[in-house]
Design a protein around this motif. Structure first.
Motif, PDB file in Angstrom:
ATOM      1  N   PRO A  46       0.835  -1.209   0.000  1.00 15.83           N
ATOM      2  CA  PRO A  46       0.000   0.000   0.000  1.00 15.83           C
ATOM      3  C   PRO A  46       0.870   1.259   0.000  1.00 15.83           C
ATOM      4  N   THR A  47       0.479   2.229  -0.789  1.00 12.83           N
ATOM      5  CA  THR A  47       1.154   3.523  -0.763  1.00 12.83           C
ATOM      6  C   THR A  47       0.805   4.221   0.549  1.00 12.83           C
ATOM      7  N   PRO A  48       1.559   5.243   0.935  1.00  8.90           N
ATOM      8  CA  PRO A  48       1.276   5.920   2.203  1.00  8.90           C
ATOM      9  C   PRO A  48      -0.158   6.441   2.316  1.00  8.90           C
ATOM     10  N   ASP A  49      -0.709   6.991   1.220  1.00  5.72           N
ATOM     11  CA  ASP A  49      -2.076   7.511   1.319  1.00  5.72           C
ATOM     12  C   ASP A  49      -3.096   6.380   1.450  1.00  5.72           C
ATOM     13  N   VAL A  50      -2.817   5.227   0.813  1.00 15.25           N
ATOM     14  CA  VAL A  50      -3.700   4.069   0.979  1.00 15.25           C
ATOM     15  C   VAL A  50      -3.601   3.542   2.407  1.00 15.25           C
ATOM     16  N   GLN A  51      -2.389   3.461   2.937  1.00 15.12           N
ATOM     17  CA  GLN A  51      -2.210   2.980   4.300  1.00 15.12           C
ATOM     18  C   GLN A  51      -2.914   3.903   5.298  1.00 15.12           C
ATOM     19  N   ARG A  52      -2.902   5.196   5.000  1.00 22.03           N
ATOM     20  CA  ARG A  52      -3.595   6.147   5.869  1.00 22.03           C
ATOM     21  C   ARG A  52      -5.104   5.866   5.883  1.00 22.03           C
ATOM     22  N   GLU A  53      -5.668   5.553   4.716  1.00 21.07           N
ATOM     23  CA  GLU A  53      -7.096   5.233   4.663  1.00 21.07           C
ATOM     24  C   GLU A  53      -7.391   3.938   5.414  1.00 21.07           C
ATOM     25  N   ILE A  54      -6.507   2.971   5.319  1.00 25.54           N
ATOM     26  CA  ILE A  54      -6.688   1.714   6.048  1.00 25.54           C
ATOM     27  C   ILE A  54      -6.659   1.978   7.552  1.00 25.54           C
ATOM     28  N   ASP A  55      -5.700   2.805   7.988  1.00 23.82           N
ATOM     29  CA  ASP A  55      -5.598   3.128   9.418  1.00 23.82           C
ATOM     30  C   ASP A  55      -6.835   3.879   9.902  1.00 23.82           C
ATOM     31  N   GLU A  56      -7.318   4.816   9.082  1.00 22.47           N
ATOM     32  CA  GLU A  56      -8.513   5.573   9.452  1.00 22.47           C
ATOM     33  C   GLU A  56      -9.735   4.661   9.540  1.00 22.47           C
ATOM     34  N   ALA A  57      -9.821   3.702   8.621  1.00 22.25           N
ATOM     35  CA  ALA A  57     -10.930   2.745   8.652  1.00 22.25           C
ATOM     36  C   ALA A  57     -10.868   1.908   9.925  1.00 22.25           C
ATOM     37  N   GLN A  58      -9.652   1.491  10.308  1.00 22.86           N
ATOM     38  CA  GLN A  58      -9.499   0.702  11.530  1.00 22.86           C
ATOM     39  C   GLN A  58      -9.911   1.509  12.756  1.00 22.86           C
ATOM     40  N   HIS A  59      -9.523   2.780  12.794  1.00 24.31           N
ATOM     41  CA  HIS A  59      -9.914   3.636  13.926  1.00 24.31           C
ATOM     42  C   HIS A  59     -11.431   3.798  13.982  1.00 24.31           C
ATOM     43  N   ALA A  60     -12.063   3.956  12.805  1.00 25.57           N
ATOM     44  CA  ALA A  60     -13.517   4.119  12.758  1.00 25.57           C
ATOM     45  C   ALA A  60     -14.213   2.858  13.255  1.00 25.57           C
ATOM     46  N   ILE A  61     -13.697   1.704  12.867  1.00 24.35           N
ATOM     47  CA  ILE A  61     -14.275   0.428  13.316  1.00 24.35           C
ATOM     48  C   ILE A  61     -14.125   0.286  14.823  1.00 24.35           C
ATOM     49  N   ASP A  62     -12.948   0.610  15.328  1.00 23.38           N
ATOM     50  CA  ASP A  62     -12.702   0.501  16.775  1.00 23.38           C
ATOM     51  C   ASP A  62     -13.639   1.408  17.564  1.00 23.38           C
ATOM     52  N   ARG A  63     -13.838   2.643  17.061  1.00 22.78           N
ATOM     53  CA  ARG A  63     -14.753   3.574  17.734  1.00 22.78           C
ATOM     54  C   ARG A  63     -16.177   3.035  17.706  1.00 22.78           C
ATOM     55  N   HIS A  64     -16.551   2.494  16.564  1.00 23.74           N
ATOM     56  CA  HIS A  64     -17.902   1.950  16.395  1.00 23.74           C
ATOM     57  C   HIS A  64     -18.126   0.787  17.374  1.00 23.74           C
ATOM     58  N   ILE A  65     -17.157  -0.122  17.451  1.00 24.32           N
ATOM     59  CA  ILE A  65     -17.273  -1.271  18.357  1.00 24.32           C
ATOM     60  C   ILE A  65     -17.346  -0.806  19.803  1.00 24.32           C
ATOM     61  N   ASP A  66     -16.504   0.160  20.161  1.00 36.45           N
ATOM     62  CA  ASP A  66     -16.483   0.652  21.534  1.00 36.45           C
ATOM     63  C   ASP A  66     -17.795   1.334  21.898  1.00 36.45           C
ATOM     64  N   GLN A  67     -18.346   2.074  20.946  1.00 33.16           N
ATOM     65  CA  GLN A  67     -19.610   2.758  21.206  1.00 33.16           C
ATOM     66  C   GLN A  67     -20.752   1.774  21.374  1.00 33.16           C
ATOM     67  N   MET A  68     -20.857   0.789  20.478  1.00 33.95           N
ATOM     68  CA  MET A  68     -22.012  -0.100  20.467  1.00 33.95           C
ATOM     69  C   MET A  68     -21.949  -1.185  21.544  1.00 33.95           C
ATOM     70  N   ARG A  69     -20.806  -1.350  22.183  1.00 30.33           N
ATOM     71  CA  ARG A  69     -20.742  -2.382  23.219  1.00 30.33           C
ATOM     72  C   ARG A  69     -21.432  -1.930  24.500  1.00 30.33           C
ATOM     73  N   HIS A  70     -21.758  -0.635  24.595  1.00 26.27           N
ATOM     74  CA  HIS A  70     -22.443  -0.110  25.780  1.00 26.27           C
ATOM     75  C   HIS A  70     -23.952  -0.224  25.590  1.00 26.27           C
ATOM     76  N   GLN A  71     -24.618  -0.780  26.569  1.00 22.29           N
ATOM     77  CA  GLN A  71     -26.058  -1.019  26.474  1.00 22.29           C
ATOM     78  C   GLN A  71     -26.838   0.266  26.225  1.00 22.29           C
ATOM     79  N   ASP A  72     -26.441   1.365  26.891  1.00 26.21           N
ATOM     80  CA  ASP A  72     -27.156   2.631  26.717  1.00 26.21           C
ATOM     81  C   ASP A  72     -27.075   3.108  25.272  1.00 26.21           C
ATOM     82  N   ASN A  73     -25.927   2.917  24.634  1.00 22.73           N
ATOM     83  CA  ASN A  73     -25.779   3.341  23.246  1.00 22.73           C
ATOM     84  C   ASN A  73     -26.579   2.453  22.302  1.00 22.73           C
ATOM     85  N   ARG A  74     -26.634   1.159  22.606  1.00 21.48           N
ATOM     86  CA  ARG A  74     -27.466   0.273  21.785  1.00 21.48           C
ATOM     87  C   ARG A  74     -28.932   0.673  21.918  1.00 21.48           C
ATOM     88  N   ARG A  75     -29.334   1.039  23.117  1.00 20.34           N
ATOM     89  CA  ARG A  75     -30.720   1.471  23.329  1.00 20.34           C
ATOM     90  C   ARG A  75     -31.002   2.764  22.563  1.00 20.34           C
TER      91      ARG A  75
END
Length: 293
Positions: free
Chosen positions: A70-99
């Motif tokens: 991956p070129t640096p700009d592609v790797q940056r998009e991959i890293d950003e996608a991973q951060h977005a997934i991690d945030r999403h997982i962290d948010q949805m694991r809380h019952q209040d957020n699922r509600r």
């Protein structure tokens, strides 16, 4: 040409420059189109392109050939996608957020009664059910029988899935007498494999898929003539029959309630029938017993 609205413009340029779509093989053939927004969401029964979270998941799990880095700009998009997934997982694991997520879906649904009952979210005759991680949702008949499952935790997708699930229910609901005819056939097939006239409702539901086939299949029982029948079709018609029975008319079948062990034991084969109009509360039943003449 790269789509200016694409969430992964650098990756799209990378794919074009290296001709990866010209003759993709193996895992690339499966993953590349989904990353680029082609194909369908993993939601079962929903005809939509992959959600953004699904595209991000495919991108971060993509293994490029060893000859490509991956070129640096592609790797940056991959890293950003991973951060977005991690945030999403962290948010949805809380019952209040699922509600909050579920309540937003209910709030945005129009033309249907929605609410919370028995700690379940309902919209019309469908119940919205999320898994423990909050990553996958389903519209179900009662909390037990999904009509559309594996819906990504994306409000727009869950809203679209409700309309699709409602259409599946309407299309699959048979006139009561037609259902009873097919129910009798399914019961007779299940009885053939049963040791007594107390036939498991779960077995009848399984064989109802065969009993529901049209004359084409019974004339020529081949895979090409077999029509897919959603799992929720049986419970849909069972509910419709029980709600529209003619007063005073002798019934062909009765449902036998499950014992505590039959309902909750490790090898439970109970079938859960709604005990209220919304389908949020259920009663475990075990046998479909034919009423003696």
């Amino acid at each position: 040409m790269t789509d200016p609205a694409s969430p992964f413009p650098a990756f799209e340029r990378f794919v074009e420059q290296h001709g990866l779509l010209a003759n993709p093989k193996g895992i690339l053939a499966a993953k590349l189109p989904r990353i680029l927004g082609q194909g369908q969401t993993r939601a079962v029964g929903l005809d939509m392109s992959p959600a953004l979270i699904e595209r991000q998941q495919e991108l971060v799990s993509l293994n490029l050939p060893d000859t490509l880095r991956p070129t640096p700009d592609v790797q940056r998009e991959i890293d950003e996608a991973q951060h977005a997934i991690d945030r999403h997982i962290d948010q949805m694991r809380h019952q209040d957020n699922r509600r909050r997520f579920a309540l937003e879906v209910l709030h945005r649904l129009e033309g249907v009664q929605t609410g919370v009952k028995d700690n379940q979210f309902f919209a019309g005759r469908l119940v919205l059910v999320g898994d423990k991680s909050g990553q996958n949702w389903a519209w179900s008949m009662t909390p037990h029988y999904p009509v559309i499952a594996k819906i990504p935790a994306d409000v727009e997708y869950v809203l679209s899935a409700h309309a699709a699930a409602d259409r599946i229910i309407k299309d699959g609901t048979l006139p009561v007498q037609e259902f009873l005819d097919k129910l009798m056939l399914a019961w007779l097939m299940a009885r053939h494999f049963s040791q007594s006239d107390d036939v498991l409702i779960a077995d009848v539901a399984r064989l109802f898929k065969i009993a529901s086939q049209d004359e084409r299949f019974f004339g020529t029982p081949a895979r090409r003539n077999f029509s897919d029948v959603p799992d929720a079709t049986f419970i849909t018609n069972l509910i419709n029959w029980r709600r529209n029975r003619e007063p005073g008319k002798r019934e062909l079948f009765e449902l036998v309630p499950a014992t505590l062990n039959q309902a909750h034991g490790s090898k439970s084969r109970a079938y859960f029938v709604p005990s209220n109009a919304e389908g949020t509360a259920v009663r475990p039943m075990i046998y479909l017993r034919r009423v003696a003449d």
